[in-house]
Design a protein around this motif. Sequence first.
Motif, PDB file in Angstrom:
ATOM      1  N   SER A   1       0.843  -1.190   0.000  1.00 29.04           N
ATOM      2  CA  SER A   1       0.000   0.000   0.000  1.00 29.04           C
ATOM      3  C   SER A   1       0.883   1.248   0.000  1.00 29.04           C
ATOM      4  CB  SER A   1      -0.942   0.014   1.206  1.00 29.04           C
ATOM      5  OG  SER A   1      -0.204   0.062   2.399  1.00 29.04           O
ATOM      6  N   VAL A   2       0.273   2.351  -0.360  1.00 26.95           N
ATOM      7  CA  VAL A   2       0.993   3.615  -0.475  1.00 26.95           C
ATOM      8  C   VAL A   2       0.285   4.653   0.393  1.00 26.95           C
ATOM      9  CG1 VAL A   2       1.678   5.467  -2.038  1.00 26.95           C
ATOM     10  CG2 VAL A   2       1.800   3.093  -2.793  1.00 26.95           C
ATOM     11  N   GLN A   3       1.066   5.411   1.141  1.00 26.75           N
ATOM     12  CA  GLN A   3       0.503   6.435   2.020  1.00 26.75           C
ATOM     13  C   GLN A   3       0.846   7.819   1.464  1.00 26.75           C
ATOM     14  OE1 GLN A   3       0.669   6.164   6.517  1.00 26.75           O
ATOM     15  NE2 GLN A   3       2.136   7.808   6.202  1.00 26.75           N
ATOM     16  N   VAL A   4      -0.154   8.688   1.441  1.00 26.92           N
ATOM     17  CA  VAL A   4       0.031  10.031   0.902  1.00 26.92           C
ATOM     18  C   VAL A   4      -0.318  11.054   1.981  1.00 26.92           C
ATOM     19  CG1 VAL A   4      -0.623  11.654  -0.906  1.00 26.92           C
ATOM     20  CG2 VAL A   4      -0.663   9.192  -1.374  1.00 26.92           C
ATOM     21  N   ARG A   5       0.592  11.979   2.242  1.00 24.63           N
ATOM     22  CA  ARG A   5       0.325  13.125   3.120  1.00 24.63           C
ATOM     23  C   ARG A   5       0.233  14.366   2.251  1.00 24.63           C
ATOM     24  NH1 ARG A   5       2.679  12.807   8.558  1.00 24.63           N
ATOM     25  NH2 ARG A   5       3.434  14.913   8.208  1.00 24.63           N
ATOM     26  N   MET A   6      -0.779  15.181   2.459  1.00 26.00           N
ATOM     27  CA  MET A   6      -0.985  16.356   1.612  1.00 26.00           C
ATOM     28  C   MET A   6      -1.716  17.434   2.396  1.00 26.00           C
ATOM     29  SD  MET A   6      -3.844  14.495  -0.711  1.00 26.00           S
ATOM     30  CE  MET A   6      -4.216  12.917   0.057  1.00 26.00           C
ATOM     31  N   GLN A   7      -1.946  18.549   1.726  1.00 25.93           N
ATOM     32  CA  GLN A   7      -2.679  19.628   2.367  1.00 25.93           C
ATOM     33  C   GLN A   7      -4.100  19.168   2.709  1.00 25.93           C
ATOM     34  OE1 GLN A   7      -2.687  22.704  -0.551  1.00 25.93           O
ATOM     35  NE2 GLN A   7      -3.975  21.598  -1.984  1.00 25.93           N
ATOM     36  N   GLN A   8      -4.723  19.879   3.644  1.00 19.72           N
ATOM     37  CA  GLN A   8      -6.044  19.459   4.110  1.00 19.72           C
ATOM     38  C   GLN A   8      -7.069  19.485   2.988  1.00 19.72           C
ATOM     39  OE1 GLN A   8      -7.826  22.022   6.970  1.00 19.72           O
ATOM     40  NE2 GLN A   8      -9.423  20.559   7.527  1.00 19.72           N
ATOM     41  N   LEU A   9      -7.847  18.389   2.888  1.00 23.91           N
ATOM     42  CA  LEU A   9      -8.912  18.288   1.896  1.00 23.91           C
ATOM     43  C   LEU A   9     -10.262  18.250   2.607  1.00 23.91           C
ATOM     44  CD1 LEU A   9      -7.506  15.466  -0.447  1.00 23.91           C
ATOM     45  CD2 LEU A   9      -7.203  17.940  -0.674  1.00 23.91           C
TER      46      LEU A   9
END
Length: 299
Positions: free
Chosen positions: A80-88
């Motif tokens: 699996s792949v984990q993505v951290r990003m700006q708040q959605l």
Amino acid sequence: MLLKFLSISKTARYWFSFSSVLIVLSFVAMGVWGLRPGIDFVGGSIMEVRGQNATVVSIRTALEKNNQKSIEVQSTGNNSVQVRMQQLDNDQHTKLLADLLKEFPGLEELRFDSVGPIFSKDLVFKSILAIVLSSFGILIYLAFVFNKSSAIVSSWAFGIFAVVALIHDVVIIAGFFAVYAHYFSASADSLFVSAILTVIGFSVHDTIVIYNRVKSNLRILRLPFGELVDLSVLETFTRSVNTSVTTLLVLLSLLFFGGSTIRPFVATLCFGIILGSYSSVFVAAPLLVWWQERNKKKK
């Protein structure tokens, strides 16, 4: 023979040296890799997905096409792949997931969390406050409970050394987590704080059991203080080992079968339980002996 083997009063310098090495290594690990804060503390969104052809590179490319900025994409080690990003918000999350499904049919979303900046700042403050207040409360409680229990060691010494052992545990656990987070793509979130507080409670409880036995033996035995502490540790050692082992058995089942979301939390608990048991016996108890001998030389 066993008492001689467990003569922590005579081998205290080795245990203190060992703990010092662990503390230095912990600071090195935190300095090199740092404690990457989770979105609970800095705000933002985190998404974990799994699917055919969903690799770190392909997911990053797809997100960049979707105009997502300041993203971090990492493999979690279980396909699996984990993505951290700006708040959605909900609409942005729904649209992003739909776009990913078009590019990766059959993509499975394993996790999605989103936290705003106001909540994250409040959580940081409350987390620090919880650790400080719990340490202060433990110090006051032990000083009160052991008040006038011994003319040899001050009641404040019991509280102070229990807190010293507590700080010892917190620093080394943070160092452990810095290493774990580097190799397993974890972040220090609210579950990490929960693990720290849980270990603090476990470790202090174990320390109190030993200190309480020291207190009881001081009333009925006339032994040199070092031998009395050794005897007290020996009398409580089996209980400490049994408690730690049975707790670890439960945690290990969660570590292997509890899922990737709670794995950093459980791994921290496992390490903390072992460390807490160690510090109660080999740090908190020898500190009492060291303090008593130090005061004795002054007189």
